[in-house]
Design an enzyme around this catalytic site. Structure first.
Site, short mmCIF file in Angstrom:
data_model
loop_
_atom_site.label_atom_id
_atom_site.label_comp_id
_atom_site.label_asym_id
_atom_site.label_seq_id
_atom_site.Cartn_x
_atom_site.Cartn_y
_atom_site.Cartn_z
N ARG A 79 0.86 -1.18 0.00
CA ARG A 79 0.00 0.00 0.00
C ARG A 79 0.90 1.24 0.00
O ARG A 79 1.65 1.47 0.95
CB ARG A 79 -0.93 0.02 1.22
N HIS A 123 -2.53 11.27 0.23
CA HIS A 123 -2.07 11.05 1.59
C HIS A 123 -1.41 12.34 2.09
O HIS A 123 -0.23 12.37 2.41
CB HIS A 123 -1.11 9.86 1.66
N GLU A 168 -7.56 8.87 5.34
CA GLU A 168 -7.88 9.49 6.61
C GLU A 168 -8.48 10.88 6.50
O GLU A 168 -7.86 11.89 6.85
CB GLU A 168 -6.65 9.51 7.52
N ASN A 293 -8.14 2.31 9.08
CA ASN A 293 -6.89 2.47 9.83
C ASN A 293 -7.23 2.53 11.31
O ASN A 293 -8.13 3.28 11.71
CB ASN A 293 -6.17 3.76 9.42
N TYR A 295 -5.50 2.59 15.39
CA TYR A 295 -4.35 2.66 16.28
C TYR A 295 -4.72 2.59 17.75
O TYR A 295 -3.99 2.01 18.55
CB TYR A 295 -3.55 3.94 16.01
N GLU A 352 -4.12 0.24 7.80
CA GLU A 352 -2.99 0.63 8.65
C GLU A 352 -3.25 0.13 10.06
O GLU A 352 -4.36 0.24 10.58
CB GLU A 352 -2.81 2.15 8.72
#
Length: 435
Positions: A79, A123, A168, A293, A295, A352
């Site tokens: 990616r 991005h 994002e 994504n 985290y 991610e």
């Protein structure tokens, strides 16, 4: 090593590694135009140690070695993101042939190594010339982005396994236009509200442009947090509802349902573009897959001292990475199941997931626990088709500069030497084991 086996995820599950153009490429001498991160990083106080991405990991010149690392690690896909200002230096108009040539080499290099190219069009490296024209605050960005997407579709589309429009949108809009932590660094509610809508409008325009140029397998990558109330108090429950709307439901609801959460539109209505509702059909264009994504989680408490948004995030009791983000694997399971039950039946990809940490033994444990979380989400019915480790390389971590290391491969920035870490070897051991 990991406690999970590759075969547990299904026969066609894609394992990959992820990066982003500005964070690794460097190579700013081939006609690439300036972007908002160049000027943001050059402004004192914005980035730790005044670090910038001028050289980064020199991936522009070292891409063969980096693709070899992905292949040798046993990964199926890569990616990566395409730098808008490398292809169209002013954002619109003249095309930079050297930029097209670079991505030709890179994509062909993936295919030669048996890697599936997962491209992201945006991005965060908006051409500076477009920022001069209002950037994400200007509705015209829908057309600018569509033209850029059409160029990518025409030139690379038939070689891409999957294409994401935006990475994002929460970071593109809220983090960058309301909180001011990322480029272009605004702290303005009107700017943020407009960016929150225009980034999704541009996404939809980009989808149309890609499809018009024959591109298949199109998605978007949303970053989600596991939002939770800080306590059982009614006020904290209200804070959680608003925080979850801001981080998750605005973007999921807009893209997959064509509607924004009322708890948020009631606050932002005076700042949103006039007649934004008329764009919702474009915002919610049908997609082929959904990227997530993940985290950490966010704990929300009520804060009456903030009249517009009476909420604040508070620290929780869980262990953290070196950026202070809580490690919460269950949150990944919960989000994958939530998206699949409440928003879309599309195939899901964890695009991610990773950990900023010097101690790589903690990173190995982090990945192992989150891979188990993916298996649990599948068990609960989520159609998860892939998982991408963030990141392949230690790299330029935006406002953290080079102080934060997410890589499964260590990079010595002085020599640019790449050294696989234990986490890379853990993936390699799992992915080469086809039991």
């Amino acid at each position: 090593m990991f406690s999970v086996d590759r075969g547990q995820f299904g026969p066609n599950f894609v394992f990959g590694a992820a990066t982003a153009a500005y964070q690794i490429e460097g190579g700013q001498t081939d006609g690439r135009g300036p972007c908002i991160w160049d000027t943001f990083a050059a402004t004192p106080g914005n980035v730790k140690n005044a670090d910038d991405g001028k050289t980064a990991c020199d991936h522009y010149n070292r891409w063969p070695e980096d693709l070899d690392l992905i292949r040798d690690g046993g990964f199926d896909g890569y990616r990566f993101s395409i730098a808008w200002p490398r292809l169209i230096p002013e954002g619109t108009g003249a095309i930079n042939q050297a930029g097209l040539d670079f991505y030709d080499r890179l994509i062909d290099g993936m295919l030669e190594r048996g890697l599936k190219p997962f491209a992201t069009l945006y991005h965060w490296d908006l051409p500076s010339a477009l920022q001069d024209r209002g950037g994400w605050m200007n509705r015209d960005i829908g057309g600018w982005f569509a033209d850029y997407a059409a160029l990518v579709g025409r030139h690379f589309g038939d070689r891409l396994h999957a294409t994401a429009t935006i990475n994002e949108p929460w970071c593109v809009s809220i983090l960058s236009h309301i909180l001011g932590i990322h480029a272009p660094g605004y702290r303005d509610l009107r700017a943020g509200a407009r960016a929150m809508h225009h980034v999704l409008y541009a996404h939809g325009m980009g989808v149309d442009a890609l499809r018009a140029n024959g591109v298949k397998n199109i998605g978007i990558v949303t970053n989600l947090e596991k939002s939770e109330p800080a306590s059982d108090k009614e006020d904290d429950q209200r804070a959680f509802d608003l925080g979850d709307a801001m981080f998750n439901r605005w973007f999921l609801g807009g893209v997959y349902k064509g509607q924004y959460p009322e708890v948020l539109t009631s606050i932002l209505d005076q700042y949103l573009p006039v007649d934004y509702q008329k764009d919702m059909e474009i915002v919610s264009r049908p997609l082929d897959w959904a990227g997530i994504n993940y985290y950490s989680r966010g704990l929300y408490a009520w804060d009456a001292s903030r009249p517009a948004f009476p909420i604040k995030q508070v620290k929780g009791p869980l262990p953290t990475n070196d950026l202070g983000w809580e490690i919460y694997p269950k949150g990944l399971t919960d989000l994958l199941v939530r998206v699949s039950k409440e928003y879309t039946k599309l195939p899901l990809y964890v695009t991610e997931n990773g950990m900023s940490e010097i101690d790589d033994t903690r990173r190995v444990a982090f990945y192992d626990d989150h891979l188990k979380a993916v298996l649990e989400a599948q068990k609960q019915g989520a159609d998860v088709r892939g998982y991408f480790a963030w990141s392949l390389l230690d790299n330029y971590e935006w406002a953290e500069g080079y102080s934060s290391r997410f890589g499964i491969v260590h990079v010595d920035y002085a020599s640019q030497k790449r050294t696989p870490k234990g986490s890379y070897r853990a993936f390699q051991g799992m992915l080469h084991n086809t039991r």
